[in-house]
Enzyme design. Structure first.
Site, mmCIF file in Angstrom:
data_model
loop_
_atom_site.group_PDB
_atom_site.id
_atom_site.type_symbol
_atom_site.label_atom_id
_atom_site.label_comp_id
_atom_site.label_asym_id
_atom_site.label_seq_id
_atom_site.Cartn_x
_atom_site.Cartn_y
_atom_site.Cartn_z
ATOM 1 N N HIS A 1 0.828 -1.219 0.000
ATOM 2 C CA HIS A 1 0.000 0.000 0.000
ATOM 3 C C HIS A 1 0.856 1.261 0.000
ATOM 4 O O HIS A 1 1.881 1.336 0.665
ATOM 5 C CB HIS A 1 -1.051 0.000 1.111
ATOM 6 C CG HIS A 1 -0.537 0.043 2.519
ATOM 7 N ND1 HIS A 1 -0.256 1.226 3.166
ATOM 8 C CD2 HIS A 1 -0.293 -0.938 3.417
ATOM 9 C CE1 HIS A 1 0.141 0.964 4.404
ATOM 10 N NE2 HIS A 1 0.145 -0.343 4.579
ATOM 11 N N ASP B 1 6.154 1.153 6.473
ATOM 12 C CA ASP B 1 4.721 0.862 6.355
ATOM 13 C C ASP B 1 4.078 1.904 5.448
ATOM 14 O O ASP B 1 3.681 2.962 5.913
ATOM 15 C CB ASP B 1 4.065 0.870 7.743
ATOM 16 C CG ASP B 1 2.611 0.466 7.699
ATOM 17 O OD1 ASP B 1 2.160 -0.006 6.651
ATOM 18 O OD2 ASP B 1 1.925 0.653 8.722
ATOM 19 N N GLU C 1 -4.964 1.883 2.826
ATOM 20 C CA GLU C 1 -5.025 0.673 3.651
ATOM 21 C C GLU C 1 -5.238 1.044 5.106
ATOM 22 O O GLU C 1 -5.924 0.349 5.856
ATOM 23 C CB GLU C 1 -3.718 -0.128 3.500
ATOM 24 C CG GLU C 1 -3.695 -1.459 4.245
ATOM 25 C CD GLU C 1 -3.257 -1.367 5.700
ATOM 26 O OE1 GLU C 1 -3.450 -2.334 6.438
ATOM 27 O OE2 GLU C 1 -2.728 -0.319 6.120
ATOM 28 N N GLU C 2 -4.626 2.159 5.520
ATOM 29 C CA GLU C 2 -4.532 2.445 6.956
ATOM 30 C C GLU C 2 -5.880 2.713 7.622
ATOM 31 O O GLU C 2 -6.003 2.591 8.826
ATOM 32 C CB GLU C 2 -3.574 3.611 7.212
ATOM 33 C CG GLU C 2 -2.118 3.304 6.858
ATOM 34 C CD GLU C 2 -1.468 2.245 7.752
ATOM 35 O OE1 GLU C 2 -2.144 1.747 8.669
ATOM 36 O OE2 GLU C 2 -0.299 1.912 7.512
ATOM 37 N N ASP D 1 3.334 -6.255 3.684
ATOM 38 C CA ASP D 1 3.001 -5.123 4.559
ATOM 39 C C ASP D 1 3.517 -5.362 5.978
ATOM 40 O O ASP D 1 2.978 -4.821 6.940
ATOM 41 C CB ASP D 1 1.476 -4.902 4.552
ATOM 42 C CG ASP D 1 1.077 -3.605 5.239
ATOM 43 O OD1 ASP D 1 1.950 -2.723 5.406
ATOM 44 O OD2 ASP D 1 -0.100 -3.471 5.618
ATOM 45 N N HIS E 1 4.032 3.231 12.381
ATOM 46 C CA HIS E 1 3.069 4.297 12.714
ATOM 47 C C HIS E 1 3.654 5.390 13.618
ATOM 48 O O HIS E 1 2.900 6.052 14.334
ATOM 49 C CB HIS E 1 1.811 3.727 13.382
ATOM 50 C CG HIS E 1 1.003 2.830 12.482
ATOM 51 N ND1 HIS E 1 -0.220 2.334 12.847
ATOM 52 C CD2 HIS E 1 1.231 2.357 11.234
ATOM 53 C CE1 HIS E 1 -0.698 1.578 11.864
ATOM 54 N NE2 HIS E 1 0.177 1.574 10.877
#
Ligand SMILES: *[C@@H]1O[C@H](CO)[C@@H](O)[C@H](O)[C@H]1NC(C)=O
Ligand SMILES: *[C@@H]1O[C@H](CO)[C@@H](O)[C@H](O)[C@H]1NC(C)=O
Ligand SMILES: *[C@@H]1O[C@H](CO)[C@@H](O)[C@H](O)[C@H]1NC(C)=O
Ligand SMILES: *[C@@H]1O[C@H](CO)[C@@H](O)[C@H](O)[C@H]1NC(C)=O
Ligand SMILES: *[C@@H]1O[C@H](CO)[C@@H](O)[C@H](O)[C@H]1NC(C)=O
Ligand SMILES: *[C@@H]1O[C@H](CO)[C@@H](O)[C@H](O)[C@H]1NC(C)=O
Ligand SMILES: [Zn+2]
Length: 462
Positions: free
Chosen positions: A281, A293, A327-328, A355, A425
């Site tokens: 993603h 990520d 995606e998140e 991922d 994140h």
């Protein structure tokens, strides 16, 4: 190289009636050429350098932000210039959450700035912020037992897990508090919810992520705290020191916007109606660079096509790279892609999504029937020279889950990702955490699997 190929022949011939990975196949020599291209040839460093250029130039790519569209354009132009097949975008309806200004302060027992990040989907506090006493709980059970004490307080969730013992396995149990904490707290009359970051290691770094409201209860603001600050609040409570926190968040959700899944292919030679899908993603959180990520997963999936194109070869089947959007916030791009393409379920041999890092690759995580896993295990021998031959059950990815639910085999990259949740994140998710050599090897592993599966005599059994 020749030695292990000879040694391999007896193993491969066992299954050569059902699959084409035998001495007549092009996959053996092609696997060697792919590995050579990334370790010594013209593709050495290419994937990492592309990713570094993308994340340095565009930065993080939050759903709904113009930076995500800029990233799609940037990669799309590069793919077109490279001469890949069928490069195009497909529209996705994307939620548009904005963080705005935010901060949190401990007021009692001492005045101090708290390390926090608002959670995606959270509402804001309003212009006056929220100042309230604090209740720390370590679990939903503890909150339920102390529900009466939570009224008009800020609830802090501080779930415990032995991250050192299970650096990946702790994520699931801990992230439940990030996702569902606010509504559990609201059920008990709390004014806001703070949760311990789902982080395996911390240097006072808050880790954001998406949260969801249960619409039965009022929407209260939700943010994460650094591990250090969650533990400190927990200790204050154990000492019976009363706490007060001031929370200010301007977070809000605006109207949906149009975003794009980016698609490119190398068409199959004889079975172009059948597809192997590789993916990652392109969106990320708005802190750090989104290199881990999931810039890395997107980059190696792109490289699959680049390597095959550069070798001027085609597998029997089409290899399709999809770089997902958003995606998140819950696999938004992946789900909409499935809805638009579900008539292709019979055509899809395997769906692959990387991922969970592009650290030193070890092999593949595979979910499918034992007969299919047996075939994948045979292919894994092609990666003996780089010691990436492990095939373990499991795997998948948020964006490919719908295909897998409909019986399509799925896979993800098995890699040495024990440190993944230290950066995930957070502001620490930058290109610095990746190793160029390992990214190259990860791209080679991803490519060898995609090509070999696409070049089998038949679609993977399901
Ligand atoms: C995109 O992100 C930047 C940086 O946070 C912000 O200034 C800008 O307003 C955002 N744009 C949208 C459309 O949300
Ligand atoms: C905190 O208060 C509780 C309940 O009043 C008491 O049982 C406990 O011993 C106190 N702890 C400390 C460290 O003072
Ligand atoms: C899927 O396979 C069917 C049957 O071969 C074919 O008609 C159809 O065009 C294929 N779909 C795609 C997207 O290739
Ligand atoms: C793709 O086409 C070939 C013949 O052209 C056919 O044998 C095969 O069944 C098709 N695949 C799917 C999934 O329909
Ligand atoms: C090969 O990889 C495995 C992990 O997949 C590792 O345990 C082993 O030590 C590696 N072997 C060598 C020779 O590096
Ligand atoms: C990057 O990974 C390679 C291969 O796994 C290793 O030899 C090298 O030492 C690593 N480089 C750094 C800077 O860690
Ligand atoms: Zn991700």
């Amino acid at each position: 190289m020749m030695l292990w190929l000879v040694l391999l022949l007896p193993i491969l011939s066992v299954t050569s009636r059902s699959i084409s990975i035998d001495h007549r196949s092009q996959s053996n020599t092609i696997a060697d050429r792919i590995i050579e291209l990334v370790t010594q040839g013209e593709f050495r460093g290419v994937t990492y350098n592309r990713l570094a250029a993308l994340v340095d130039t565009i930065g993080p790519r939050l759903c709904g932000n113009e930076s995500l569209t800029n990233a799609v354009n940037w990669v799309q132009n590069a793919m077109i210039n490279e001469g890949l097949d069928n490069v195009h975008v497909e529209e996705v309806q994307i939620p548009h959450w904005v963080r705005g200004e935010e901060h949190a302060r401990l007021i009692q027992p001492r005045n101090a700035k708290l390390s926090m990040l608002g959670l995606g989907n959270s509402v804001g506090t309003g212009p006056n912020g929220i100042q309230a006493p604090v209740l720390v709980v370590r679990s939903f059970d503890e909150l339920n037992a102390r529900c009466g004490e939570a009224r008009n307080k800020i609830v802090v969730f501080n779930p415990q897990c032995d991250w050192q013992a299970q650096p990946i396995g702790c994520y699931g149990p801990v992230v439940g508090y990030r996702v569902g904490g606010a509504s559990h707290a609201a059920k008990c009359g709390a004014l806001a919810s703070l949760s311990r970051s789902a982080a395996s290691r911390s240097i006072d770094s808050p880790h954001t992520g998406v949260m969801e409201y249960d619409l039965t209860y009022p929407k209260i603001p939700a943010a994460s705290l650094s591990v250090e600050h969650a533990d400190m609040l927990d200790r204050f409570q154990q000492r019976n020191q009363s706490m007060e926190i001031f929370l200010y968040m301007e977070a809000q959700t605006l109207s949906d916007v149009v975003g794009y899944n980016l698609v490119a292919e190398v068409k199959g030679s004889t079975l172009p109606n059948e597809t192997v899908l590789v993916s990652g993603h392109l969106d990320s959180w708005d802190v750090g660079q989104g290199a881990l990520d999931d810039g890395g997963g997107a980059a190696i999936s792109w490289t699959v096509l680049s390597l095959i194109h550069a070798l001027n070869i085609r597998a029997k089947r089409t290899i399709r790279c999809v770089l997902w959007s958003c995606e998140e916030f819950g696999g938004i791009g992946g789900d909409q892609y499935f809805t638009a393409h579900q008539n292709e379920v019979p055509n899809m041999s395997i769906v692959m999504e990387s991922d969970l890092g592009v650290f030193h690759p070890q092999g593949l995580q595979f979910q499918g029937r034992p007969e299919a896993q047996q075939i994948v295990t045979t292919i894994s021998k092609l990666l003996t020279s780089i010691n990436a031959t492990q095939v373990v059950s499991g795997g998948g990815g948020e964006d490919i889950s719908k295909w897998m639910q409909h019986g399509v085999p799925g896979a993800s990259l098995l890699n040495d990702n024990w440190d993944y949740f230290a950066y995930h994140h957070s502001r620490g998710d930058t290109i610095n955490v990746l190793n160029s050599t390992d990214v190259d090897l990860a791209a080679a592993v991803w490519t060898v699997y995609a090509f070999s599966i696409a070049d089998l005599d038949s679609i993977l059994p399901r």
